[in-house]
Design a protein around this motif. Sequence first.
Motif, PDB file in Angstrom:
ATOM      1  N   GLU A  76       0.837  -1.192   0.000  1.00  0.00           N
ATOM      2  CA  GLU A  76       0.000   0.000   0.000  1.00  0.00           C
ATOM      3  C   GLU A  76       0.874   1.245   0.000  1.00  0.00           C
ATOM      4  N   SER A  90      -4.941   5.940   0.860  1.00  0.00           N
ATOM      5  CA  SER A  90      -4.176   4.698   0.808  1.00  0.00           C
ATOM      6  C   SER A  90      -4.527   4.026  -0.512  1.00  0.00           C
ATOM      7  N   THR A  92      -3.699   0.622  -2.961  1.00  0.00           N
ATOM      8  CA  THR A  92      -3.073  -0.687  -3.089  1.00  0.00           C
ATOM      9  C   THR A  92      -2.390  -0.783  -4.448  1.00  0.00           C
TER      10      THR A  92
END
Length: 185
Positions: A76, A90, A92
């Motif tokens: 992340e 955030s 991924t």
Amino acid sequence: DGSLQWKTRTGPSVTAPVLDSRGIWAYVGSVEGTLTALSIADGNVRWIVDSGAPILTSPYMSLDETKVFFGNDDIEAVALRILDGTEVWSTTLQGQSLMNCDPVVNGTTVIYRSQPLYNFHLLLYEGDDVMDQAGGIASDWGQDWNKVQPEITSYLSNQPSKQTFFILDTEDGQSRGIAPVLYTY
């Protein structure tokens, strides 16, 4: 004179800290998954954020020093508000690890690189094949790149799990498109 001024525990195996330009705060990640904001003057903790996975990258600050970026081993990319450690975003990414791949800020872009999911040698050969599909090497580098870049972008668009280079917007963590970067010989 090298004498100890202060000492604060931030977790085992910490990353290299990033300091603000005024020399007031330092931001340090640890393999425990925490990012800690420390006063440089006395070592007091301003805030601690648990990212949920080991932090194996050194943090990096936005140019306006309002956000700090780092990556964790849940693959992340993370941005926190420097004032209080609140998560801004955030995202991924793809890959096996972000270990030793520190984020780099360039204006309103933050760049991350991951360790590939696939066998390194396989990626090298595939990367060469992708570039070969563009045809022979042109005498001018610019012309050559104009032929090769669409092939690389198409390859990574069709196989996103083979991406290892990510260009994100510093404000919202959204991708700025596929970076035409391959492992090649």
